[in-house]
Design a protein around this motif. Structure first.
Motif, PDB file in Angstrom:
ATOM      1  N   GLU A 139       4.407 -16.967  -3.788  1.00  0.00           N
ATOM      2  CA  GLU A 139       4.386 -15.581  -3.554  1.00  0.00           C
ATOM      3  C   GLU A 139       4.164 -14.868  -4.848  1.00  0.00           C
ATOM      4  O   GLU A 139       3.276 -13.905  -4.756  1.00  0.00           O
ATOM      5  N   SER A 140       4.270 -15.151  -5.986  1.00  0.00           N
ATOM      6  CA  SER A 140       3.767 -14.544  -7.230  1.00  0.00           C
ATOM      7  C   SER A 140       2.612 -14.799  -7.674  1.00  0.00           C
ATOM      8  O   SER A 140       1.915 -14.003  -8.252  1.00  0.00           O
ATOM      9  N   LEU A 143       8.191 -19.461  -4.259  1.00  0.00           N
ATOM     10  CA  LEU A 143       8.380 -18.455  -5.059  1.00  0.00           C
ATOM     11  C   LEU A 143       7.012 -18.563  -6.354  1.00  0.00           C
ATOM     12  O   LEU A 143       6.311 -17.512  -6.257  1.00  0.00           O
ATOM     13  N   LEU A 175      -2.605 -10.653  -3.180  1.00  0.00           N
ATOM     14  CA  LEU A 175      -2.157  -9.123  -4.000  1.00  0.00           C
ATOM     15  C   LEU A 175      -2.969  -8.918  -5.250  1.00  0.00           C
ATOM     16  O   LEU A 175      -3.240  -7.879  -5.470  1.00  0.00           O
ATOM     17  N   LEU A 190       8.299  -9.732  -9.407  1.00  0.00           N
ATOM     18  CA  LEU A 190       7.595  -9.527  -8.189  1.00  0.00           C
ATOM     19  C   LEU A 190       7.626  -8.345  -7.537  1.00  0.00           C
ATOM     20  O   LEU A 190       6.798  -7.691  -7.222  1.00  0.00           O
ATOM     21  N   ILE A 198      -6.249   7.714   1.673  1.00  0.00           N
ATOM     22  CA  ILE A 198      -6.415   8.851   1.931  1.00  0.00           C
ATOM     23  C   ILE A 198      -7.205   9.424   0.794  1.00  0.00           C
ATOM     24  O   ILE A 198      -7.113   9.390  -0.205  1.00  0.00           O
ATOM     25  N   MET A 201      12.222 -13.152 -12.819  1.00  0.00           N
ATOM     26  CA  MET A 201      11.175 -13.411 -11.842  1.00  0.00           C
ATOM     27  C   MET A 201      11.139 -12.386 -10.710  1.00  0.00           C
ATOM     28  O   MET A 201       9.993 -11.756 -10.216  1.00  0.00           O
ATOM     29  N   THR A 256      -5.222  -2.868  -4.691  1.00  0.00           N
ATOM     30  CA  THR A 256      -3.842  -3.146  -4.964  1.00  0.00           C
ATOM     31  C   THR A 256      -3.010  -2.190  -5.671  1.00  0.00           C
ATOM     32  O   THR A 256      -1.967  -2.185  -5.435  1.00  0.00           O
ATOM     33  N   ARG A 315       2.729  11.011  -4.346  1.00  0.00           N
ATOM     34  CA  ARG A 315       1.642  10.128  -5.231  1.00  0.00           C
ATOM     35  C   ARG A 315       0.741  10.930  -5.789  1.00  0.00           C
ATOM     36  O   ARG A 315      -0.150  10.311  -6.964  1.00  0.00           O
ATOM     37  N   VAL A 366      -7.363  12.617  -0.961  1.00  0.00           N
ATOM     38  CA  VAL A 366      -6.743  13.310  -2.008  1.00  0.00           C
ATOM     39  C   VAL A 366      -6.397  12.165  -3.085  1.00  0.00           C
ATOM     40  O   VAL A 366      -6.490  12.378  -4.462  1.00  0.00           O
ATOM     41  N   LYS A 372      -1.415   3.129  -4.897  1.00  0.00           N
ATOM     42  CA  LYS A 372      -0.174   4.181  -4.685  1.00  0.00           C
ATOM     43  C   LYS A 372       0.161   4.521  -6.309  1.00  0.00           C
ATOM     44  O   LYS A 372       0.996   5.524  -6.359  1.00  0.00           O
ATOM     45  N   GLU A 373      -0.248   3.638  -7.263  1.00  0.00           N
ATOM     46  CA  GLU A 373       0.250   4.044  -8.564  1.00  0.00           C
ATOM     47  C   GLU A 373      -1.029   4.424  -9.400  1.00  0.00           C
ATOM     48  O   GLU A 373      -1.778   3.651 -10.015  1.00  0.00           O
ATOM     49  N   ARG A 374      -1.259   5.870  -9.523  1.00  0.00           N
ATOM     50  CA  ARG A 374      -2.869   6.204  -9.865  1.00  0.00           C
ATOM     51  C   ARG A 374      -2.835   5.802 -11.297  1.00  0.00           C
ATOM     52  O   ARG A 374      -3.741   5.368 -12.072  1.00  0.00           O
ATOM     53  N   LEU A 402       4.797  -5.934  -8.091  1.00  0.00           N
ATOM     54  CA  LEU A 402       3.481  -6.094  -7.471  1.00  0.00           C
ATOM     55  C   LEU A 402       3.614  -5.116  -6.297  1.00  0.00           C
ATOM     56  O   LEU A 402       2.423  -4.926  -5.643  1.00  0.00           O
ATOM     57  N   TYR A 403       4.650  -4.687  -5.884  1.00  0.00           N
ATOM     58  CA  TYR A 403       4.999  -3.941  -4.763  1.00  0.00           C
ATOM     59  C   TYR A 403       5.217  -2.491  -5.202  1.00  0.00           C
ATOM     60  O   TYR A 403       5.767  -1.626  -4.169  1.00  0.00           O
ATOM     61  N   SER A 404       5.132  -2.118  -6.315  1.00  0.00           N
ATOM     62  CA  SER A 404       5.541  -1.025  -6.975  1.00  0.00           C
ATOM     63  C   SER A 404       5.014   0.362  -6.344  1.00  0.00           C
ATOM     64  O   SER A 404       3.667   0.460  -5.816  1.00  0.00           O
ATOM     65  N   ASP A 405       5.645   1.303  -6.073  1.00  0.00           N
ATOM     66  CA  ASP A 405       5.339   2.616  -5.628  1.00  0.00           C
ATOM     67  C   ASP A 405       6.225   3.778  -6.299  1.00  0.00           C
ATOM     68  O   ASP A 405       6.882   4.356  -5.789  1.00  0.00           O
ATOM     69  N   SER A 406       5.962   3.763  -7.878  1.00  0.00           N
ATOM     70  CA  SER A 406       7.189   4.345  -8.666  1.00  0.00           C
ATOM     71  C   SER A 406       7.017   6.147  -8.309  1.00  0.00           C
ATOM     72  O   SER A 406       8.068   6.785  -8.350  1.00  0.00           O
ATOM     73  N   TYR A 407       5.899   6.414  -7.928  1.00  0.00           N
ATOM     74  CA  TYR A 407       5.834   8.037  -7.707  1.00  0.00           C
ATOM     75  C   TYR A 407       6.558   8.477  -6.609  1.00  0.00           C
ATOM     76  O   TYR A 407       6.977   9.870  -6.875  1.00  0.00           O
ATOM     77  N   ASN A 467       2.727  10.895   0.122  1.00  0.00           N
ATOM     78  CA  ASN A 467       1.565  10.826  -0.236  1.00  0.00           C
ATOM     79  C   ASN A 467       1.413  12.184  -1.164  1.00  0.00           C
ATOM     80  O   ASN A 467       0.517  12.242  -2.258  1.00  0.00           O
TER      81      ASN A 467
END
Lengths: 729, 163
Positions: A6-7, A3, A12, B5, A302, B1, A258, B98, A304, A261-263, B8-13, B95
């Motif tokens: 990973e964290s 764990l 990442l 974690l 991409i 926790m 990293t 996003r 855009v 995807k989260e602008r 870290l893999y967030s893709d909220s849009y 996309n």
């Protein structure tokens, strides 16, 4: 423990590397076994990533390990030993250059973090290591570099090959006695605790051998647009060969990797880069973003995404970032003459999309210099294409109102339909009367048979006798029907798609031959030449509904009729879109084949495990038989699709060769310089085909070399092919 | 926790939003399932004058567009400020969520949301006057969306008539 791993996975958040290594260092000081386990886990991870071709991840793992030396977790001599093993890859024979490149890159890129410590402990070994690297860098082949450069000019900033640049940066760092002040090193504050810790030795690490299916990272060129003269106030930009520059760029690339995807998060993270008060951060950010956008063969993400990220950054820093962006745009404009065509495409798309988010506000007058040169030159060409794209995102009158009157020659045409049979002035044309009949028939919802009967009356200019039996190619018939149909459906994309769908049968009949397919494309262009966007969507629809095939589109784009449009962006957008459709088609059938094969395998396993059940056996055999038949059919389909794909590339390359040879011969006989704007565009478009579709083209290298890119070819053209091959060495 | 974690893999849009189509015909949970697999986006806050061409140009930036259906006023059969954009692949639609959601088209910030899939009839506005529901009740003046909201327009007309 896992764990924890990973964290803290350095994969990442590599830009926060030193925070995590410090934490590991402190834990190791408390608990020696923890440190040992952690290092072992990392080594296992490293082996896995290398086995799976995750080379970019592996760099961060090695960097993490090397920073653990600074935290007294790993003993310096064992790190040096690992580096020595990496550099020994340069002695291997018969391996791709990109393989040894990667191992050298990894070692060099760790030195900003750990160079000082390693030199203090093992300077003789490190000197030897660097000397070996130097020797390798000098022997390396660099044929590939020119294909990856954004500008062909050396001034104002040479675009260096990435290893050459990094080497220069490390040389300078060494001269500065490894004093590196940019990286945040939390472990320094804990030195009194850490120096008491027991260190671990890295196990001997042999780099995995070269495998034929290994995919090493492609070489790249370092993108530079700014230097210390460009940030007018505030902190000075670190020099191009300073190690600070390398570290900042690395970290900014990591943040984008990293958070892409989260602008909003990405923009916030970029702007809160630690140590930002000592560097002109906005300039670095803009440079790194454009560096990625213009990366050849293609951007890491991409296109855009970069547009939207820049908009977010402007929102967060409205008082400073837009100005830097405007400054960069100015500079890019000034250097258009030597900019790679593919990069210019991306600049056109980015700039027009960006402007559409800011009411198209721009000081066009500043670019008045583009009005006085030949319209084929890069600057006016760029402005023209930008205005066309701006129009697509708005409307024609908006663009007319937007630019100064002096720019009227660069304004795009109003995107209206051109109907040959519009009114009585066309009465003398051979198809006029029938166009009216057909038009009425369509409006009155006549059946396909009725319409075909009407069309039978259309004389064939290609034939002597009126005997129109059989499906001989009749260009006038196609012209009359298609012009009339598209005219009735001209209102919108949906109307036109609906028309193509409704009369699909007729269109397939009319375009049964290669000439038919070519002619239908010709007619589409004739009627919609003022609306390239419409041409592109119609061609797309016609390929997808199999009215035309990909090779027909390629032949049409390269035909004499389209020669005057050859340097326009929409031509290349259509061509690349066509190639992509072909590639996706092949992939789709290959996937179906794989799935069928998997199904068969599962079925066979089931039968074996239920061997006693007679009924099951019979059904199973039937199913298997069906699957086998299906697999055979799919196999044929795959072969046929691959054959079509290979043919498409052959057609395209052949046409390029013909066009370029013609040009070269003409220039030679006329004793004229070959480097016209047309030629630069042509050669770079050829390069772009190789770069954008390199994965697919790799499969057909043998054929290409034997049939097309032979030694007899003019060396200018052959050079492009050789540069492409050099990318894989 | 585990929450951290996940960040870290967030893709909220790309997450599905709060809106559920009240006219959706299907079992409980089916709409969510379709939304999570969908290749179709609802696009809102368009100007009444935004064309299919403009939508196509913008949304093509995230991938090949399969089709666009412009939302229509049920009575007038003219554009009433929304549309559906369908992609060939889910990845291309993601996309768009996003990078195109929340940016401008025709000078307006547009909003995209997952749609369970176009069905005949869904191209019409569901407001009483024929347009979208939101245009029935809004109080502000929006020249690109018919001016004042319909209710406000009625009230104004009534007031004028009774004068």
């Amino acid at each position: 423990m896992s764990l924890m791993w990973e964290s803290m996975s350095a994969r990442l958040l590599p830009e926060k590397l030193t925070v995590y290594t410090t934490l590991v260092g402190l834990l190791n000081a408390r608990n020696y076994n923890f440190g040992g386990e952690f290092v072992e886990a990392m080594i296992r991870q490293l082996k896995e990533t290398l086995k799976n071709n995750f080379y970019n991840e592996a760099v961060y793992l090695v960097r993490f390990l090397s920073d653990l030396v600074n935290c007294h977790v790993i003993a310096a001599p064992s790190m040096v030993a690992m580096f020595e093993n990496f550099v020994s890859v340069t002695q291997e024979e018969d391996v791709p250059q990109v393989r040894s490149d990667w191992f050298v890159y990894v070692v060099l890129s760790c030195l900003p973090w750990v160079g000082k410590e390693l030199y203090e402990k093992k300077d003789v070994e490190m000197d030897r290591l660097l000397s070996q690297i130097e020797g390798y860098l000098q022997r390396r082949v660099k044929t590939h570099v020119s294909m990856l450069q954004v500008w062909t000019a050396e001034k104002p900033h040479p675009q260096e090959e990435y290893l050459d640049c990094l080497w220069a940066q490390i040389q300078k760092l060494k001269k500065d006695r490894w004093q590196e002040r940019h990286i945040l090193r939390p472990y320094i504050a804990f030195d009194s605790v850490l120096c008491e810790a027991l260190q671990h030795n890295l196990p001997p690490f042999t780099p995995p051998g070269h495998m034929p299916d290994a995919q090493y990272p492609m070489p790249r060129v370092v993108f530079r647009i700014f230097d210390y003269t460009d940030a007018p106030e505030g902190p000075v930009m670190p020099g191009s060969h300073s190690v600070e520059r390398f570290v900042i760029e690395e970290n900014l690339h990591c943040i984008i990797k990293t958070h892409w995807k989260e602008r909003k998060t990405c923009a916030a993270q970029l702007l809160s880069y630690p140590g930002k008060n000592k560097i002109p951060l906005n300039y670095h950010i803009v440079e790194v973003i454009f560096g990625e956008l213009f990366q050849l063969p293609s951007p890491p993400h991409i296109d855009v995404m970069y547009t939207t990220l820049l908009i977010e950054l402007c929102k967060l820093q409205p008082g400073s970032l837009p100005q830097v962006l405007a400054q960069a745009t100015e500079m890019l404009y000034m250097r258009l003459d030597s900019m790679n065509t593919g990069c210019m495409d991306r600049l056109i798309n980015w700039f027009s999309h960006h402007l559409s988010n800011f009411q198209f506000r721009w000081s066009w007058d500043d670019w008045a210099d583009c009005l006085s040169t030949d319209q084929e030159k890069p600057k006016p060409k760029f402005v023209k294409e930008v205005l066309e794209k701006c129009m697509r995102l708005s409307y024609h009158q908006r663009i007319v109102d937007l630019v100064p009157a002096t720019f009227s020659a660069l304004i795009p045409a109003e995107p209206v339909f051109r109907y040959k049979y519009a009114d009585e002035s066309a009465a003398s044309l051979p198809g006029y009367a029938i166009s009216i009949t057909v038009g009425n028939a369509i409006k009155n919802r006549a059946s396909n048979e009725e319409i075909l009967t009407i069309l039978k009356e259309v004389p064939n200019p290609n034939q002597e006798d009126d005997d129109d039996e059989g499906e001989t190619f009749n260009p006038l018939k196609i012209d009359v029907f298609l012009q009339t149909l598209l005219h009735l459906a001209a209102k919108s994309f949906s109307h036109s798609f609906s028309a193509l769908g409704k009369f699909h049968e007729i269109l397939k009949t009319l375009t049964d031959s290669d000439e038919g397919k070519l002619h239908i494309l010709k007619v589409v262009y004739e009627v919609w030449k003022n609306h390239p966007q419409m041409i592109a969507v119609l061609v797309d629809k016609m390929i997808r509904t199999q009215i035309v095939d990909c090779a027909a589109v390629a032949n049409w784009l390269f035909s004499q009729d389209m020669a005057h449009e050859f340097s326009r962006l929409f031509i290349w957008e259509i061509l690349h879109s066509t190639i992509r459709k072909m590639n996706k088609h092949v992939q789709k059938i290959q996937k179906e084949l794989e799935e069928a094969k998997d199904k068969l395998e599962k079925q066979q396993h089931k039968r074996v495990s239920h061997g006693d059940d007679e009924d099951m056996d019979k059904n199973s055999e039937d199913e298997e038989g069906q699957l086998e038949e299906q697999i055979e059919r799919l196999q044929e389909k795959v072969e046929s699709a691959q054959s079509e794909q290979k043919n498409l590339f052959l057609v395209i390359f052949q046409r390029f060769i013909m066009l370029m040879t013609e040009h070269l011969v003409r220039c030679e006989t006329g004793s004229v310089d070959i480097s016209t704007p047309w030629y630069k565009n042509c050669i770079e478009r050829l390069q772009q085909i190789f770069l954008m579709h390199h994965v697919t083209i790799q499969q057909y290298m043998g054929t290409l070399e034997n049939l097309l890119f032979t030694a007899e070819l003019d060396h200018h053209i052959l050079a492009v092919y050789q540069q492409f091959c050099a990318l894989q060495l | 926790m585990s929450v951290k974690l996940h960040a870290l893999y967030s893709d909220s849009y790309v997450d599905i939003g709060q809106y559920r189509d009240q006219h959706f015909k299907g079992q409980l949970g089916e709409q969510e399932k379709l939304l999570k697999q969908s290749h179709t986006l609802y696009v809102g806050n368009l100007s009444f004058y935004t064309t299919e061409e403009q939508v196509h140009e913008l949304f093509s930036k995230s991938g090949d567009v399969k089709r666009i259906i412009i939302g229509l006023d049920k009575v007038k059969k003219t554009a009433c400020g929304f549309c559906f954009v369908e992609y060939y692949t889910r990845a291309d639609a993601e996309n768009a969520m996003r990078f195109i959601n929340g940016t401008r088209l025709d000078d307006r910030i547009i909003r995209t949301d997952w749609d369970a899939g176009f069905k005949e009839g869904r191209q019409y506005g569901r407001g009483k006057s024929g347009g979208q529901v939101r245009d029935e009740y809004r109080q502000d003046y929006d020249p690109a969306r018919g001016g004042y909201g319909k209710l406000a327009q009625h009230r104004t007309t009534e007031a004028l008539n009774s004068f």
